[in-house]
Design a protein around this motif. Structure first.
Motif, mmCIF file in Angstrom:
data_model
loop_
_atom_site.group_PDB
_atom_site.id
_atom_site.type_symbol
_atom_site.label_atom_id
_atom_site.label_comp_id
_atom_site.label_asym_id
_atom_site.label_seq_id
_atom_site.Cartn_x
_atom_site.Cartn_y
_atom_site.Cartn_z
ATOM 1 N N ASP A 55 16.140 -81.779 28.384
ATOM 2 C CA ASP A 55 14.944 -82.101 29.168
ATOM 3 C C ASP A 55 14.094 -80.867 29.447
ATOM 4 O O ASP A 55 13.553 -80.686 30.547
ATOM 5 N N GLY A 56 13.989 -79.989 28.464
ATOM 6 C CA GLY A 56 13.134 -78.816 28.605
ATOM 7 C C GLY A 56 13.743 -77.693 29.416
ATOM 8 O O GLY A 56 13.074 -76.690 29.685
ATOM 9 N N ILE A 57 15.015 -77.823 29.826
ATOM 10 C CA ILE A 57 15.693 -76.783 30.598
ATOM 11 C C ILE A 57 16.846 -76.225 29.767
ATOM 12 O O ILE A 57 17.700 -76.969 29.299
ATOM 13 N N ARG A 58 16.855 -74.912 29.589
ATOM 14 C CA ARG A 58 17.958 -74.268 28.884
ATOM 15 C C ARG A 58 18.954 -73.771 29.922
ATOM 16 O O ARG A 58 18.597 -73.011 30.821
ATOM 17 N N THR A 59 20.201 -74.198 29.806
ATOM 18 C CA THR A 59 21.240 -73.854 30.764
ATOM 19 C C THR A 59 22.130 -72.754 30.190
ATOM 20 O O THR A 59 22.770 -72.943 29.164
ATOM 21 N N LEU A 60 22.149 -71.613 30.870
ATOM 22 C CA LEU A 60 22.988 -70.479 30.484
ATOM 23 C C LEU A 60 24.155 -70.395 31.451
ATOM 24 O O LEU A 60 23.980 -70.544 32.664
ATOM 25 N N ARG A 61 25.345 -70.148 30.946
ATOM 26 C CA ARG A 61 26.535 -70.110 31.792
ATOM 27 C C ARG A 61 27.194 -68.739 31.747
ATOM 28 O O ARG A 61 27.128 -68.042 30.754
ATOM 29 N N SER A 62 27.834 -68.395 32.845
ATOM 30 C CA SER A 62 28.543 -67.126 32.973
ATOM 31 C C SER A 62 27.630 -65.962 32.594
ATOM 32 O O SER A 62 27.904 -65.196 31.678
ATOM 33 N N VAL A 63 26.547 -65.839 33.362
ATOM 34 C CA VAL A 63 25.492 -64.867 33.056
ATOM 35 C C VAL A 63 25.736 -63.563 33.824
ATOM 36 O O VAL A 63 25.827 -63.566 35.050
ATOM 37 N N GLN A 64 25.817 -62.455 33.112
ATOM 38 C CA GLN A 64 25.987 -61.144 33.736
ATOM 39 C C GLN A 64 24.688 -60.725 34.425
ATOM 40 O O GLN A 64 23.617 -60.782 33.835
ATOM 41 N N LEU A 65 24.809 -60.305 35.689
ATOM 42 C CA LEU A 65 23.645 -59.914 36.474
ATOM 43 C C LEU A 65 23.825 -58.506 37.025
ATOM 44 O O LEU A 65 24.944 -58.045 37.220
ATOM 45 N N GLY A 66 22.699 -57.844 37.303
ATOM 46 C CA GLY A 66 22.773 -56.528 37.922
ATOM 47 C C GLY A 66 21.429 -56.127 38.498
ATOM 48 O O GLY A 66 20.375 -56.581 38.053
ATOM 49 N N SER A 67 21.483 -55.300 39.537
ATOM 50 C CA SER A 67 20.272 -54.749 40.152
ATOM 51 C C SER A 67 20.532 -53.291 40.491
ATOM 52 O O SER A 67 21.363 -52.986 41.344
ATOM 53 N N ASN A 68 19.813 -52.380 39.825
ATOM 54 C CA ASN A 68 19.922 -50.969 40.152
ATOM 55 C C ASN A 68 19.297 -50.679 41.514
ATOM 56 O O ASN A 68 19.798 -49.849 42.278
ATOM 57 N N ARG A 69 18.231 -51.377 41.814
ATOM 58 C CA ARG A 69 17.522 -51.146 43.067
ATOM 59 C C ARG A 69 18.404 -51.439 44.277
ATOM 60 O O ARG A 69 18.430 -50.683 45.252
ATOM 61 N N HIS A 70 19.139 -52.537 44.214
ATOM 62 C CA HIS A 70 19.953 -52.960 45.352
ATOM 63 C C HIS A 70 21.442 -52.642 45.179
ATOM 64 O O HIS A 70 22.233 -52.910 46.079
ATOM 65 N N GLY A 71 21.804 -52.080 44.029
ATOM 66 C CA GLY A 71 23.204 -51.711 43.810
ATOM 67 C C GLY A 71 24.125 -52.910 43.755
ATOM 68 O O GLY A 71 25.199 -52.900 44.361
ATOM 69 N N LEU A 72 23.730 -53.953 43.023
ATOM 70 C CA LEU A 72 24.504 -55.190 42.949
ATOM 71 C C LEU A 72 24.841 -55.516 41.495
ATOM 72 O O LEU A 72 24.075 -55.197 40.584
ATOM 73 N N HIS A 73 25.973 -56.153 41.300
ATOM 74 C CA HIS A 73 26.318 -56.635 39.962
ATOM 75 C C HIS A 73 27.269 -57.811 40.110
ATOM 76 O O HIS A 73 27.939 -57.973 41.142
ATOM 77 N N GLY A 74 27.314 -58.647 39.069
ATOM 78 C CA GLY A 74 28.219 -59.785 39.100
ATOM 79 C C GLY A 74 27.886 -60.781 38.020
ATOM 80 O O GLY A 74 27.191 -60.464 37.049
ATOM 81 N N VAL A 75 28.377 -61.997 38.204
ATOM 82 C CA VAL A 75 28.197 -63.053 37.218
ATOM 83 C C VAL A 75 27.666 -64.298 37.916
ATOM 84 O O VAL A 75 28.222 -64.722 38.937
ATOM 85 N N ALA A 76 26.602 -64.868 37.385
ATOM 86 C CA ALA A 76 26.082 -66.142 37.885
ATOM 87 C C ALA A 76 26.794 -67.272 37.157
ATOM 88 O O ALA A 76 26.947 -67.234 35.934
ATOM 89 N N ASP A 77 27.227 -68.286 37.897
ATOM 90 C CA ASP A 77 27.858 -69.436 37.255
ATOM 91 C C ASP A 77 26.927 -70.049 36.225
ATOM 92 O O ASP A 77 27.295 -70.265 35.073
ATOM 93 N N VAL A 78 25.705 -70.335 36.658
ATOM 94 C CA VAL A 78 24.704 -70.971 35.793
ATOM 95 C C VAL A 78 23.329 -70.390 36.116
ATOM 96 O O VAL A 78 23.002 -70.170 37.287
ATOM 97 N N VAL A 79 22.553 -70.141 35.083
ATOM 98 C CA VAL A 79 21.126 -69.838 35.243
ATOM 99 C C VAL A 79 20.367 -70.812 34.361
ATOM 100 O O VAL A 79 20.550 -70.828 33.144
ATOM 101 N N GLU A 80 19.554 -71.642 35.002
ATOM 102 C CA GLU A 80 18.715 -72.576 34.258
ATOM 103 C C GLU A 80 17.377 -71.895 33.969
ATOM 104 O O GLU A 80 16.720 -71.407 34.887
ATOM 105 N N MET A 81 16.999 -71.891 32.708
ATOM 106 C CA MET A 81 15.695 -71.344 32.327
ATOM 107 C C MET A 81 14.699 -72.499 32.269
ATOM 108 O O MET A 81 14.747 -73.334 31.369
ATOM 109 N N ARG A 82 13.852 -72.548 33.258
ATOM 110 C CA ARG A 82 12.828 -73.580 33.340
ATOM 111 C C ARG A 82 11.530 -72.981 32.824
ATOM 112 O O ARG A 82 10.729 -72.442 33.585
ATOM 113 N N GLY A 83 11.365 -73.044 31.509
ATOM 114 C CA GLY A 83 10.327 -72.257 30.871
ATOM 115 C C GLY A 83 10.775 -70.807 30.924
ATOM 116 O O GLY A 83 11.870 -70.465 30.495
#
Length: 203
Positions: free
Chosen positions: A50-78
């Motif tokens: 339905d026009g949404i791409r579902t990504l699973r177990s997505v590696q995330l990080g932020s240098n600005r905030h000093g954060l890292h981890g894994v998102a269960d799901v990231v839906e790409m809505r466009g």
């Protein structure tokens, strides 16, 4: 700072320290149920519907905030990322789950150089999503919790145990923690039973 540490800190600072400072872990019914719920989300496979791409177990990080981890799901809505975090229970009175999700949003904003205004928490008990807006108050709370947890973990500080029946009863680390209040309750219960039985106390 692991994204999960923010959720742990807001739920219970001592639990956070036992996990991220003392490196302790134990399973109970609740953690096993959570792991089963995450099996599909953590598979790493993606799909489009339905026009949404579902990504699973997505590696995330932020240098600005000093954060890292894994998102269960990231839906790409466009081109817009929409994080979805899976939780085994029901929506809670505290905001620990929301803070963890908002931290994912902050990482995605930095990684994709665009605003991420909301995400969702999927709860296994009611099989429904709770939409969470990343408003200024939640963002400020998330960054404050990240700073508090980071300071404690870097210092190796383990807060003292404080017993709270509902929270402690659900914690898989209860036997490592041994909250003082739990023993106090047992002592009070015994004293109350002795008093009711009419047993005289020692002079």
């Amino acid at each position: 700072m692991p994204l999960s540490a923010l959720q742990h800190w807001l739920f219970c600072p001592r639990q956070c320290a036992l996990i991220h400072v003392e490196r302790l872990w134990a399973e109970n019914l609740f953690t096993v149920e959570g792991r089963v719920l995450h099996d599909r989300a953590d598979s790493g496979t993606s799909e489009s519907r339905d026009g949404i791409r579902t990504l699973r177990s997505v590696q995330l990080g932020s240098n600005r905030h000093g954060l890292h981890g894994v998102a269960d799901v990231v839906e790409m809505r466009g081109a817009m990322p929409y994080p979805v975090e899976y939780k085994r229970g029901r929506p809670k009175a505290h905001r620990a789950d929301e803070v963890q999700l908002c931290a994912q949003g902050l990482c995605l904003e930095e990684m994709m150089a665009q605003d991420v205004s909301e995400g969702a928490l999927f709860y296994g008990k009611n099989r429904r999503r709770k939409v969470v807006a990343f408003d200024p108050d939640l963002r400020a709370l998330t960054l404050r919790v990240a700073d508090e947890a980071r300071t404690a973990i870097v210092a190796g500080h383990v807060p003292p145990p404080v017993y709270e029946a509902k929270r402690c009863g659900a914690c898989s680390l209860f036997n490592f923690c041994r909250p003082i209040g739990a023993r106090d309750i047992g002592t009070s219960w015994l004293a109350e039973r002795i008093a009711k039985a009419g047993v005289p106390s020692e002079p």
